[in-house]
Motif scaffolding. Sequence first.
Motif, short mmCIF file in Angstrom:
data_model
loop_
_atom_site.label_atom_id
_atom_site.label_comp_id
_atom_site.label_asym_id
_atom_site.label_seq_id
_atom_site.Cartn_x
_atom_site.Cartn_y
_atom_site.Cartn_z
N LYS A 57 -4.21 7.43 -1.36
CA LYS A 57 -3.94 6.05 -0.95
C LYS A 57 -4.18 5.13 -2.15
O LYS A 57 -5.18 5.26 -2.85
N ASP B 50 -4.55 4.11 7.68
CA ASP B 50 -5.71 4.06 6.79
C ASP B 50 -6.76 5.10 7.18
O ASP B 50 -7.46 5.65 6.31
N ARG B 51 -6.88 5.36 8.47
CA ARG B 51 -7.92 6.28 8.94
C ARG B 51 -7.44 7.72 9.05
O ARG B 51 -8.24 8.61 9.37
N ARG C 51 -1.73 -7.35 8.06
CA ARG C 51 -2.35 -6.28 7.29
C ARG C 51 -3.18 -5.35 8.17
O ARG C 51 -3.26 -4.15 7.91
N ASP C 52 -3.83 -5.88 9.20
CA ASP C 52 -4.66 -5.05 10.06
C ASP C 52 -3.94 -4.67 11.35
O ASP C 52 -4.53 -4.62 12.43
N ASP D 240 0.84 -1.19 0.00
CA ASP D 240 0.00 0.00 0.00
C ASP D 240 0.88 1.24 0.00
O ASP D 240 1.96 1.25 0.61
N SER E 44 -0.97 0.22 10.63
CA SER E 44 -1.59 0.28 9.31
C SER E 44 -3.04 0.75 9.41
O SER E 44 -3.52 1.51 8.54
N THR E 45 -3.76 0.34 10.46
CA THR E 45 -5.13 0.80 10.65
C THR E 45 -5.18 2.30 10.91
O THR E 45 -6.03 3.02 10.36
N ARG F 23 -3.27 0.90 -3.78
CA ARG F 23 -2.79 -0.47 -3.58
C ARG F 23 -2.04 -0.92 -4.83
O ARG F 23 -2.50 -0.71 -5.94
N LEU G 277 0.80 5.47 0.64
CA LEU G 277 0.12 6.64 1.15
C LEU G 277 1.03 7.84 0.89
O LEU G 277 2.16 7.87 1.36
#
Length: 480
Positions: free
Chosen positions: A71, A216-217, A207-208, A59, A212-213, A73, A61
């Motif tokens: 963002k 993403d937010r 991944r989570d 990913d 990383s979370t 992939r 960013l």
Amino acid sequence: MSNNSSMCEKKSSSIVDEEWSLYATSLVDFDPLAFNSKAYLEKLHRHQNISLSEETSLDVLESGIGGDLVKRRIDREDELAEFLSSSFHQGVRVLSVYQQHSLKPLSISNLGLLRICNRFQISPEFFDVVYGFGDKKFSLDEVHESGSYNSFDDSKYEISYQLQYMENNRRLHGDPWSLRQTGVYHQYSGPGADATKNVWILLHPMRDSVVSTRLDRTTFSDLGVEKMGFDPMRIHLLLFSSYVDNWRLYIHDMTRQFLTLEDKLMTSELPERELNFETLQTLSHMGGKLIPIPTILQASVRTIVSIRETNERLQKMGQEQTPSQDKLLIINKTRKNLQLTESRLQSYLASVQVLRERIENLKRFLADGLNLQNQDIAAESNGHLLTLTKDTVDDSATVRIVTFVTLIFLPATFISGLFGSNFFYFDPNSSNFETSRQFWIWVIAVLPLTLITVGYWKYTIYRQKRRKVEEGNKAMLGIA
């Protein structure tokens, strides 16, 4: 067909190896004396199947031209090549690579890693962080948190380290805590460089993951992209703040387990205590889990100190004039947060050291208790043996008395049988026992024979005792 495919794979692999060997020489700061290309390629071949995958998935960013965070992939090699070949504007760029879980390799291929390293001029020290991922039975297990810090000139810096931490794995069975890691690479080119550049590569354990979370937010404002020109280390704060408090929870859980066990052992009477090998094994297991923790925490402290010092140097070099009040506030806030993180790591380190000492103290107490318990059991066994020995001695004395009496009567019985019953007879007329006039012959025969029999028995016992004493003396002198 398969032979042609195999030949193509070997040819492709040799081409990649050749590109890897040329990669280091293309670095701006390459020093041939400080780089062993043969050992470097051997390490690459040894770990590429453990730490790297056959396909690439990551990913990205990055800060867009309009001021937003973009963002995307990337799931194919050609997409990665297209992305790396495009011109990069000034701003922040974060590349995130993942593991499926802690035993799986990273989701990037050998070729993909080579392309990224070539594009961003990444130093080979970063590969020590990469090779720490994968199956721990084969990958590098050294602690890389102390990092590598390479200064190319007065405004360009490169930082790489491996951040290790405890994390609750939420399993229903077994140990609820797992030791995990996040690999970090940061390259910053400040105002003195040709173009301001802020590149990050993050290697996530899943991944989570928390980092990383949060990425993403995050938004452009949350990440503070506009502030990174004069405060470029802000993402390090996001990394450490995501995991540093896990240490407090882990230490609290370990302390709770220890106090429960300590309470059982210290508040009960000796016969009621669970003094056994299983309890000692539990304590040893707890102590064993804490052995690497001080080293990891010390390395984390060194890392955060180096980040703070690097940040301060970059700020001084980028200040051509006195910064505004708002910028000073942000810089001081970052410095304060880095110092607070260092203080928390130091406190967790002190807590772990105290807990380890308490575990070792309880292990010594348990070992002493087991010794006392064994001594009580030995004393009880000795008491039973003493009673049994006394009973044996009493039986032996009884046997000796019976033997002595038998020896006294044995000669008389023998002589009586030898001469028949003529010395004693019953007179039916007078109803009395009569003794023969030759009775003196029986007495003369019986008395000497009795003395000889008893004397020989006594002599035999004396010889046995004397032989035992001599054997004991020889054994003490080491002769026997």
